[in-house]
Design a protein around this motif. Structure first.
Motif, PDB file in Angstrom:
ATOM      1  N   TYR A 197      -7.586  -0.284  -8.192  1.00  0.00           N
ATOM      2  CA  TYR A 197      -6.464   0.652  -8.106  1.00  0.00           C
ATOM      3  C   TYR A 197      -5.375   0.152  -9.028  1.00  0.00           C
ATOM      4  CZ  TYR A 197      -2.568   3.347  -6.112  1.00  0.00           C
ATOM      5  OH  TYR A 197      -1.482   4.174  -5.933  1.00  0.00           O
ATOM      6  N   GLN A 198      -4.978   1.013  -9.963  1.00  0.00           N
ATOM      7  CA  GLN A 198      -3.923   0.664 -10.906  1.00  0.00           C
ATOM      8  C   GLN A 198      -2.874   1.767 -10.905  1.00  0.00           C
ATOM      9  OE1 GLN A 198      -6.668   0.280 -14.313  1.00  0.00           O
ATOM     10  NE2 GLN A 198      -5.996  -1.848 -14.499  1.00  0.00           N
ATOM     11  N   LEU A 199      -1.614   1.374 -10.958  1.00  0.00           N
ATOM     12  CA  LEU A 199      -0.506   2.323 -11.009  1.00  0.00           C
ATOM     13  C   LEU A 199       0.403   1.934 -12.162  1.00  0.00           C
ATOM     14  CD1 LEU A 199       1.116   4.675  -9.746  1.00  0.00           C
ATOM     15  CD2 LEU A 199       2.255   2.974  -8.302  1.00  0.00           C
ATOM     16  N   GLU A 200       0.565   2.864 -13.087  1.00  0.00           N
ATOM     17  CA  GLU A 200       1.422   2.613 -14.246  1.00  0.00           C
ATOM     18  C   GLU A 200       2.035   3.923 -14.710  1.00  0.00           C
ATOM     19  OE1 GLU A 200       1.237   0.721 -18.786  1.00  0.00           O
ATOM     20  OE2 GLU A 200      -0.522   0.640 -17.479  1.00  0.00           O
ATOM     21  N   ALA A 201       3.359   3.923 -14.853  1.00  0.00           N
ATOM     22  CA  ALA A 201       4.104   5.074 -15.366  1.00  0.00           C
ATOM     23  C   ALA A 201       3.764   6.352 -14.604  1.00  0.00           C
ATOM     24  CB  ALA A 201       3.837   5.255 -16.860  1.00  0.00           C
TER      25      ALA A 201
ATOM     26  N   VAL B 132      -6.540   6.876  -2.276  1.00  0.00           N
ATOM     27  CA  VAL B 132      -6.080   8.250  -2.515  1.00  0.00           C
ATOM     28  C   VAL B 132      -4.790   8.509  -1.740  1.00  0.00           C
ATOM     29  CG1 VAL B 132      -6.612  10.696  -2.142  1.00  0.00           C
ATOM     30  CG2 VAL B 132      -8.371   9.164  -3.064  1.00  0.00           C
ATOM     31  N   LEU B 133      -4.754   8.085  -0.489  1.00  0.00           N
ATOM     32  CA  LEU B 133      -3.542   8.277   0.314  1.00  0.00           C
ATOM     33  C   LEU B 133      -2.373   7.493  -0.272  1.00  0.00           C
ATOM     34  CD1 LEU B 133      -5.105   8.099   3.894  1.00  0.00           C
ATOM     35  CD2 LEU B 133      -4.369  10.149   2.650  1.00  0.00           C
ATOM     36  N   ARG B 134      -2.645   6.298  -0.768  1.00  0.00           N
ATOM     37  CA  ARG B 134      -1.589   5.508  -1.402  1.00  0.00           C
ATOM     38  C   ARG B 134      -1.071   6.214  -2.658  1.00  0.00           C
ATOM     39  NH1 ARG B 134      -2.719  -0.592  -3.453  1.00  0.00           N
ATOM     40  NH2 ARG B 134      -3.103  -0.876  -1.214  1.00  0.00           N
ATOM     41  N   ALA B 135      -1.983   6.710  -3.465  1.00  0.00           N
ATOM     42  CA  ALA B 135      -1.573   7.393  -4.686  1.00  0.00           C
ATOM     43  C   ALA B 135      -0.714   8.614  -4.386  1.00  0.00           C
ATOM     44  CB  ALA B 135      -2.804   7.802  -5.496  1.00  0.00           C
ATOM     45  N   GLY B 136      -1.065   9.342  -3.329  1.00  0.00           N
ATOM     46  CA  GLY B 136      -0.301  10.534  -2.978  1.00  0.00           C
ATOM     47  C   GLY B 136       1.145  10.247  -2.672  1.00  0.00           C
ATOM     48  N   SER B 137       1.455   9.027  -2.214  1.00  0.00           N
ATOM     49  CA  SER B 137       2.832   8.669  -1.888  1.00  0.00           C
ATOM     50  C   SER B 137       3.511   7.855  -2.987  1.00  0.00           C
ATOM     51  CB  SER B 137       2.872   7.873  -0.580  1.00  0.00           C
ATOM     52  OG  SER B 137       2.171   6.647  -0.709  1.00  0.00           O
ATOM     53  N   GLN B 138       2.709   7.287  -3.926  1.00  0.00           N
ATOM     54  CA  GLN B 138       3.287   6.407  -4.936  1.00  0.00           C
ATOM     55  C   GLN B 138       3.349   7.019  -6.328  1.00  0.00           C
ATOM     56  OE1 GLN B 138       0.822   2.889  -4.933  1.00  0.00           O
ATOM     57  NE2 GLN B 138       2.105   1.850  -3.420  1.00  0.00           N
ATOM     58  N   ALA B 139       2.400   7.893  -6.649  1.00  0.00           N
ATOM     59  CA  ALA B 139       2.192   8.306  -8.033  1.00  0.00           C
ATOM     60  C   ALA B 139       2.573   9.769  -8.263  1.00  0.00           C
ATOM     61  CB  ALA B 139       0.730   8.079  -8.420  1.00  0.00           C
ATOM     62  N   ARG B 140       2.498  10.179  -9.512  1.00  0.00           N
ATOM     63  CA  ARG B 140       2.737  11.572  -9.877  1.00  0.00           C
ATOM     64  C   ARG B 140       1.454  12.269 -10.325  1.00  0.00           C
ATOM     65  NH1 ARG B 140       8.174  12.861 -10.784  1.00  0.00           N
ATOM     66  NH2 ARG B 140       7.627  14.398 -12.383  1.00  0.00           N
TER      67      ARG B 140
ATOM     68  N   LEU C  16      -3.119  11.454 -10.056  1.00  0.00           N
ATOM     69  CA  LEU C  16      -4.204  10.570  -9.652  1.00  0.00           C
ATOM     70  C   LEU C  16      -5.426  10.832 -10.523  1.00  0.00           C
ATOM     71  CD1 LEU C  16      -5.862   8.689  -7.758  1.00  0.00           C
ATOM     72  CD2 LEU C  16      -6.179  10.681  -6.255  1.00  0.00           C
ATOM     73  N   VAL C  17      -6.020   9.758 -11.039  1.00  0.00           N
ATOM     74  CA  VAL C  17      -7.264   9.842 -11.805  1.00  0.00           C
ATOM     75  C   VAL C  17      -8.336   9.064 -11.071  1.00  0.00           C
ATOM     76  CG1 VAL C  17      -8.419   9.351 -13.998  1.00  0.00           C
ATOM     77  CG2 VAL C  17      -5.996   9.996 -13.983  1.00  0.00           C
ATOM     78  N   MET C  18      -9.517   9.658 -10.951  1.00  0.00           N
ATOM     79  CA  MET C  18     -10.682   8.978 -10.391  1.00  0.00           C
ATOM     80  C   MET C  18     -11.719   8.836 -11.487  1.00  0.00           C
ATOM     81  SD  MET C  18     -10.942  11.031  -6.748  1.00  0.00           S
ATOM     82  CE  MET C  18     -11.059  12.633  -7.585  1.00  0.00           C
ATOM     83  N   THR C  19     -12.259   7.634 -11.671  1.00  0.00           N
ATOM     84  CA  THR C  19     -13.262   7.406 -12.691  1.00  0.00           C
ATOM     85  C   THR C  19     -14.217   6.322 -12.211  1.00  0.00           C
ATOM     86  OG1 THR C  19     -13.572   7.107 -15.087  1.00  0.00           O
ATOM     87  CG2 THR C  19     -11.945   5.672 -14.003  1.00  0.00           C
ATOM     88  N   GLY C  20     -15.207   5.990 -13.033  1.00  0.00           N
ATOM     89  CA  GLY C  20     -16.207   5.010 -12.635  1.00  0.00           C
ATOM     90  C   GLY C  20     -16.346   3.900 -13.651  1.00  0.00           C
ATOM     91  N   ALA C  21     -16.687   2.711 -13.197  1.00  0.00           N
ATOM     92  CA  ALA C  21     -16.927   1.578 -14.080  1.00  0.00           C
ATOM     93  C   ALA C  21     -18.371   1.596 -14.565  1.00  0.00           C
ATOM     94  CB  ALA C  21     -16.636   0.265 -13.355  1.00  0.00           C
ATOM     95  N   GLY C  22     -18.572   1.122 -15.783  1.00  0.00           N
ATOM     96  CA  GLY C  22     -19.935   1.004 -16.295  1.00  0.00           C
ATOM     97  C   GLY C  22     -20.476   2.295 -16.867  1.00  0.00           C
ATOM     98  N   ARG C  23     -21.784   2.485 -16.707  1.00  0.00           N
ATOM     99  CA  ARG C  23     -22.459   3.568 -17.411  1.00  0.00           C
ATOM    100  C   ARG C  23     -22.556   4.861 -16.613  1.00  0.00           C
ATOM    101  NH1 ARG C  23     -28.130   3.619 -16.143  1.00  0.00           N
ATOM    102  NH2 ARG C  23     -28.673   1.987 -14.646  1.00  0.00           N
ATOM    103  N   ALA C  24     -21.986   4.915 -15.420  1.00  0.00           N
ATOM    104  CA  ALA C  24     -22.055   6.128 -14.605  1.00  0.00           C
ATOM    105  C   ALA C  24     -20.727   6.363 -13.909  1.00  0.00           C
ATOM    106  CB  ALA C  24     -23.164   6.018 -13.568  1.00  0.00           C
TER     107      ALA C  24
END
Length: 255
Positions: free
Chosen positions: A7-11, A39-47, A49-57
């Protein structure tokens, strides 16, 4: 804090990365619990939210080895998937799925739960359920007919065919298909743009568009009027008008 995601939060941009690349980010009980919390944290902290995956999938779907005995799929769906999917769809900020590689089964439908799906050109979406004797879940039976129509949804599920990112965009399943070399920079730029936008108006957009499937015209017009009245009373609207008249970029604050 998290074991299966980062989980990363920037700008104002929160990025949740499914981080089990050794199993193509398969959805375990722990991953779902961590993702729900994030997701719940992002809803209160961010403007945004992006969901993505590490690696090849992006995500290969349910981790079929994540149980000591037979999976109680009804319980898992009701207790673990439903809260996560509802948290994503009800999130008060715009949500983006940034999909690279395969998004299969529940992983495909997790991606489709976001407001906007941006995929790398080499990505694919596979409703793999019938390959193991199951029906589509994680919201797939809800989203797919609405996004691509009954005929395409039925074929994609019955045959469990791979749908390329280009097909998915052409069909209306996703918003954008981006060349692989541009993918990371592109979704990050899209996220930054939303993070600088009118957050309360975006929430109104999400509310209005999602409600339209269950409303008749009169109900939808009344909802539009109510939401527009609420947005018209915000500082963001006043700033937007001032910026337009002064021929400058608006500085929205989400109020």
């Amino acid at each position: 804090m998290f074991q299966c995601i980062t989980y990363q939060l920037e700008a104002g941009v929160a990025v949740i990365t499914l981080n089990r690349p050794e199993v193509m980010n398969a959805l375990s009980t722990l991953l779902r619990a961590e993702m729900l919390a994030a997701v719940l944290r992002a809803g209160s902290q961010a403007r945004v939210l992006v969901m993505t995956g590490a690696g090849r999938a992006f995500c290969s779907g349910q981790d079929l080895g994540d149980a000591s005995g037979p999976l109680d799929l009804e319980r898992v769906l009701n207790e673990e998937y439903v809260p996560l999917l509802k948290a994503i769809t009800d999130c008060p900020i715009p949500t983006i799925s940034a999909v690279q590689g395969a998004a299969a089964g529940a992983g495909a439908n997790l991606a489709l739960a976001a407001d906007v799906v941006i995929a790398a050109e080499s990505a694919s979406f596979i409703q793999a359920f019938t390959r193991i004797g199951l029906v589509p879940d994680a919201g797939g039976s809800y989203w797919l007919p609405r996004q691509i129509g009954l005929a395409r949804a039925m074929g994609a599920v019955l045959f469990a065919d791979k749908v390329t990112a280009r097909q998915a965009m052409d069909w209306g399943m996703i918003y954008e298909c981006v060349p692989d070399q541009d993918f990371s920079a592109h979704w990050r730029a899209r996220a930054r743009a939303l993070a600088q936008g009118p957050t309360l108006a975006y929430l109104g957009v999400k509310t209005a568009l999602r409600a339209s499937f269950g409303n008749d015209l009169d109900q939808q017009l009344a909802l539009e009027a109510r939401l527009q009245g609420e947005c018209g009373a915000t500082e963001d609207f006043r700033e937007g008008v001032a910026a337009f008249l002064e021929k400058r970029a608006a500085q929205f604050r989400g109020k």
